[in-house]
Motif scaffolding. Structure first.
Motif, PDB file in Angstrom:
ATOM      1  N   GLU A 173       0.821  -1.213   0.000  1.00  0.00           N
ATOM      2  CA  GLU A 173       0.000   0.000   0.000  1.00  0.00           C
ATOM      3  C   GLU A 173       0.854   1.261   0.000  1.00  0.00           C
ATOM      4  N   LYS A 174       2.173   1.096   0.051  1.00  0.00           N
ATOM      5  CA  LYS A 174       3.075   2.242   0.168  1.00  0.00           C
ATOM      6  C   LYS A 174       3.916   2.488  -1.078  1.00  0.00           C
ATOM      7  N   VAL A 175       4.151   1.432  -1.867  1.00  0.00           N
ATOM      8  CA  VAL A 175       4.946   1.585  -3.088  1.00  0.00           C
ATOM      9  C   VAL A 175       4.256   0.879  -4.248  1.00  0.00           C
ATOM     10  N   HIS A 176       4.578   1.349  -5.447  1.00  0.00           N
ATOM     11  CA  HIS A 176       4.092   0.725  -6.677  1.00  0.00           C
ATOM     12  C   HIS A 176       5.201  -0.173  -7.198  1.00  0.00           C
ATOM     13  N   LEU A 177       4.904  -1.461  -7.381  1.00  0.00           N
ATOM     14  CA  LEU A 177       5.872  -2.429  -7.884  1.00  0.00           C
ATOM     15  C   LEU A 177       5.624  -2.689  -9.363  1.00  0.00           C
ATOM     16  N   THR A 178       6.697  -2.714 -10.151  1.00  0.00           N
ATOM     17  CA  THR A 178       6.551  -3.000 -11.569  1.00  0.00           C
ATOM     18  C   THR A 178       7.848  -3.566 -12.112  1.00  0.00           C
ATOM     19  N   LYS A 179       7.800  -4.055 -13.335  1.00  0.00           N
ATOM     20  CA  LYS A 179       8.991  -4.546 -14.032  1.00  0.00           C
ATOM     21  C   LYS A 179       9.133  -3.817 -15.359  1.00  0.00           C
ATOM     22  N   LEU A 185      13.157  -5.341 -10.998  1.00  0.00           N
ATOM     23  CA  LEU A 185      11.972  -5.088 -10.175  1.00  0.00           C
ATOM     24  C   LEU A 185      12.110  -3.684  -9.609  1.00  0.00           C
ATOM     25  N   GLU A 186      11.125  -2.818  -9.895  1.00  0.00           N
ATOM     26  CA  GLU A 186      11.266  -1.409  -9.579  1.00  0.00           C
ATOM     27  C   GLU A 186      10.140  -0.913  -8.683  1.00  0.00           C
ATOM     28  N   MET A 187      10.491  -0.003  -7.794  1.00  0.00           N
ATOM     29  CA  MET A 187       9.543   0.554  -6.840  1.00  0.00           C
ATOM     30  C   MET A 187       9.527   2.062  -6.924  1.00  0.00           C
ATOM     31  N   THR A 188       8.322   2.628  -6.966  1.00  0.00           N
ATOM     32  CA  THR A 188       8.120   4.070  -6.893  1.00  0.00           C
ATOM     33  C   THR A 188       7.030   4.336  -5.864  1.00  0.00           C
ATOM     34  N   ASP A 189       6.747   5.596  -5.639  1.00  0.00           N
ATOM     35  CA  ASP A 189       5.647   5.934  -4.737  1.00  0.00           C
ATOM     36  C   ASP A 189       4.357   5.300  -5.253  1.00  0.00           C
ATOM     37  N   THR A 190       3.525   4.893  -4.342  1.00  0.00           N
ATOM     38  CA  THR A 190       2.322   4.139  -4.716  1.00  0.00           C
ATOM     39  C   THR A 190       1.351   4.921  -5.608  1.00  0.00           C
TER      40      THR A 190
END
Length: 270
Positions: A173-179, A185-190
């Motif tokens: 619920e805190k970060v947006h996960l994507t590829k 595997l990358e994380m940004t603000d949700t």
């Protein structure tokens, strides 16, 4: 309704496998711009790695970087939008993934930092044409008053796939996960992704959703492909990406971006 804005991913979409843009793609983009179509880049890359391609194409529209965490003017470097993972949360995530033995990089505007150089950092630097700094990640992030644009993990796809449920449970619920690639595997603000950023840019330009084309190849492109009036998947994209698109074009090695622009923006026979 005609297309007035085209957004393109970089790697494996706009760029060929040797990280160059083909002459046919350049010509198609220039012809679209000559007809007052706005063209931009939407990438997971950092601004300094994106700027040379934007300048090569003569783009006059702000570019979307860090999967939508930053929108920036190409020439002036003015930041129009920036959303970060707060420092405290970033430190928590970094401590967690490092304790599990994963390689990590963090991004602060036009800086990319890792705790130790290895073959993964060397490969990334070669692909992105950036200088990677080596420093203690926890200490570096802790000194940043706001936060970081992105956290990137690199590993075998199977290892990352096993990690995703763990990260979703702890930080979903805190970060947006994507590829952006199977081994990234990358994380940004949700709150941010390419689709959100593209919608904000279209609104800024006074362009309706139906007048937007988005072209991409990977999981980090799904949101903008779904947002756009015309969502285009590259021929080299995985089947699950192609299934979400309105159109499937040729591969990045076969000038897929040019084919999409020529056919659906310029109305030329292909």
């Amino acid at each position: 309704m005609s297309i007035r804005l085209v957004a393109m991913d970089l790697d494996d979409t706009l760029l060929r496998d040797d990280w160059t843009i083909s002459p046919r793609v350049v010509k198609a983009i220039q012809k679209a711009q000559a007809q007052d179509v706005k063209v931009t880049i939407a990438t997971g890359r950092m601004p300094v790695s994106t700027r040379p391609y934007a300048l090569q194409l003569g783009l006059d529209v702000p570019v979307i970087t860090y999967h939508g965490a930053m929108i920036q003017q190409v020439i002036s470097g003015e930041i129009l939008f920036r959303r970060v993972i707060p420092s405290k949360l970033a430190v928590e995530i970094i401590r967690d993934v490092l304790s599990r033995g994963f390689y990590a990089q963090v991004y602060l505007k036009d800086r990319v930092i890792t705790s130790r150089f290895n073959e993964l950092s060397e490969k990334y630097a070669r692909i992105s044409s950036v200088v990677i700094e080596e420093a203690d990640l926890v200490s570096t992030i802790s000194q940043e008053p706001e936060g970081v644009e992105k956290i990137l993990l690199m590993a075998e796809e199977a290892d990352l796939d096993r990690l995703v449920p763990v990260l979703k449970q702890g930080y979903g619920e805190k970060v947006h996960l994507t590829k952006s690639k199977p081994y990234f595997l990358e994380m940004t603000d949700t709150s941010v992704n390419k689709g959100v950023a593209l919608a904000a840019l279209a609104e800024r330009l006074g362009i309706a959703r139906e007048e937007v084309m988005a072209i991409g190849d990977s999981f980090n492109d799904l949101e903008m492909i779904s947002y756009a009036g015309v969502g285009v998947a590259m021929g080299n994209a995985r089947q699950e990406i192609q299934a979400q698109a309105n159109i499937v074009t040729a591969t990045n090695q076969e000038d897929g971006v040019a084919e999409a622009i020529e056919r659906y923006v310029l109305g030329e026979p292909v």
